[in-house]
Design a protein around this motif. Structure first.
Motif, PDB file in Angstrom:
ATOM      1  N   GLY A   9     -27.141 -53.343 -26.027  1.00 33.31           N
ATOM      2  CA  GLY A   9     -26.019 -53.708 -26.641  1.00 33.31           C
ATOM      3  C   GLY A   9     -24.941 -52.495 -26.651  1.00 33.31           C
TER       4      GLY A   9
ATOM      5  N   GLU B 128     -21.841 -50.327 -27.870  1.00 32.20           N
ATOM      6  CA  GLU B 128     -21.736 -49.786 -29.218  1.00 32.20           C
ATOM      7  C   GLU B 128     -20.360 -48.650 -28.884  1.00 32.20           C
TER       8      GLU B 128
ATOM      9  N   ASN C 176     -21.889 -47.851 -36.361  1.00 33.50           N
ATOM     10  CA  ASN C 176     -22.685 -49.235 -35.869  1.00 33.50           C
ATOM     11  C   ASN C 176     -23.532 -49.807 -36.758  1.00 33.50           C
TER      12      ASN C 176
ATOM     13  N   GLN D  14     -23.438 -53.628 -38.212  1.00 31.82           N
ATOM     14  CA  GLN D  14     -24.548 -54.495 -38.010  1.00 31.82           C
ATOM     15  C   GLN D  14     -25.013 -55.132 -39.432  1.00 31.82           C
TER      16      GLN D  14
ATOM     17  N   LYS E 279     -24.634 -59.164 -40.603  1.00 25.79           N
ATOM     18  CA  LYS E 279     -25.700 -59.918 -41.046  1.00 25.79           C
ATOM     19  C   LYS E 279     -25.312 -60.818 -42.224  1.00 25.79           C
TER      20      LYS E 279
ATOM     21  N   GLN F 210     -23.622 -64.738 -37.742  1.00 25.04           N
ATOM     22  CA  GLN F 210     -24.968 -64.538 -37.655  1.00 25.04           C
ATOM     23  C   GLN F 210     -25.680 -65.530 -38.732  1.00 25.04           C
TER      24      GLN F 210
ATOM     25  N   GLN G  86     -22.612 -62.771 -29.383  1.00 32.26           N
ATOM     26  CA  GLN G  86     -23.819 -62.150 -29.472  1.00 32.26           C
ATOM     27  C   GLN G  86     -24.524 -61.844 -27.910  1.00 32.26           C
TER      28      GLN G  86
ATOM     29  N   ASN H 131     -30.294 -60.450 -27.169  1.00 30.06           N
ATOM     30  CA  ASN H 131     -30.918 -60.193 -28.234  1.00 30.06           C
ATOM     31  C   ASN H 131     -30.559 -60.617 -29.599  1.00 30.06           C
TER      32      ASN H 131
ATOM     33  N   LYS I  99     -27.771 -59.722 -31.024  1.00 34.03           N
ATOM     34  CA  LYS I  99     -26.772 -58.586 -31.535  1.00 34.03           C
ATOM     35  C   LYS I  99     -25.430 -58.820 -31.218  1.00 34.03           C
ATOM     36  N   ASN I 100     -24.637 -59.101 -32.489  1.00 33.71           N
ATOM     37  CA  ASN I 100     -23.339 -59.176 -32.499  1.00 33.71           C
ATOM     38  C   ASN I 100     -22.356 -58.137 -31.960  1.00 33.71           C
ATOM     39  N   VAL I 101     -21.911 -57.878 -30.805  1.00 39.30           N
ATOM     40  CA  VAL I 101     -21.370 -56.778 -30.388  1.00 39.30           C
ATOM     41  C   VAL I 101     -19.802 -57.039 -30.082  1.00 39.30           C
TER      42      VAL I 101
END
Length: 281
Positions: free
Chosen positions: A159, A161, A226, A230, A234, A239, A248, A251, A253-255
């Protein structure tokens, strides 16, 4: 939801031309209105999003009289979970005589058309496969190499970062604009871009002033930043709204998105933080 577009009146044009401060105040009103609506996305207080849902469903009901079609067009997730569409011509386009909304899965594609899971055949001259794009995967089609030949694709394999969406540990003097977690769901990206450009210029000024060869954000600073993002994400509708989106990665993960207000980002990018970086002469 409805798009509140209208022509700017001649009176308004003359007013803005003769009294520029009124235009400035109006721009400020638009900005703070959008920031207010951001609370519906980024906090657990969902009153605003309930109101937005009512507006959206009323718009759908007013625009689409066919109950079966309206059912197909009603999302099964919380409003805001996916990108909100502001449009007055989307629903009319779907109801044109030469358009049909089909939600059944495709069972087969043959030489002349498409067969859906319900067994119905539809002839087709051309099929456009619109799969979207992998905005959240962070995969580059070209190599970006940092210290010791470290490849950015390897750095981002779990992801994307960055620190403030702008600098990346292990990639000295490398600056991004609209990098990871700088996207917005409520306001103009120009605000974020301007803030990042200002931050990049502050970094460059520090490099020149101190005659540094390069600066490289510390990995621990990037990780702490980061982890904070994250944790905050949440709590957001992106999310918790019951959907998956292009925000997302595979996986979950919101990037893509910034989980705070835009003025928060501007404040955090106001100056170069020497303690967050390794500086080498």
């Amino acid at each position: 939801i409805p798009k509140p577009d209208r022509p700017v009146t001649e009176f308004e044009k003359k007013l803005f031309a003769n009294f520029p401060f009124i235009q400035y105040l109006y721009r400020g009103f638009l900005y703070w209105r959008n920031e207010f609506f951001a609370t519906g996305f980024i906090t657990k207080r969902k009153t605003l999003m309930k109101l937005a849902k009512k507006i959206a469903l009323k718009h759908l009901e007013d625009s689409v009289k066919d109950e079966a079609l309206r059912k197909k067009l009603t999302p099964a997730y919380a409003i805001g979970c996916k990108r909100v569409l502001l449009s007055n011509d989307y629903y009319p386009a779907l109801q044109r005589a030469n358009a049909e909304v089909i939600t059944e899965a495709i069972r087969e594609i043959n030489e002349t058309g498409i067969i859906t899971a319900d067994g119905k055949y539809r002839a087709a001259d051309a099929i456009i496969l619109a799969t979207g794009f992998h905005a959240a995967e962070g995969v580059l089609v070209y190599d970006v190499k940092g210290r010791n030949g470290y490849n950015l694709n390897d750095a981002w394999q779990d992801g994307a970062e960055a620190y403030l969406g702008t600098t990346i540990a292990g990639f000295p003097n490398f600056f991004l604009i609209v990098g990871p977690n700088t996207g917005l769901g409520h306001s103009s990206m120009i605000i974020m871009i301007e803030a990042q450009v200002h931050y990049v210029m502050e970094c460059i000024k520090a490099i020149r002033k101190n005659n540094w060869k390069f600066i490289d954000v510390k990995s621990e600073a990037q990780k702490a930043y980061n982890d904070e993002l994250q944790h905050k994400l949440k709590q957001t509708v992106w999310q918790t709204g019951g959907c998956t989106s292009w925000y997302q990665n595979r996986n979950g993960k919101n990037v893509a998105l910034w989980p705070y207000f835009t003025f928060t980002f501007r404040r955090r990018t106001r100056k170069f933080e020497k303690e967050k970086y390794e500086a080498v002469r």
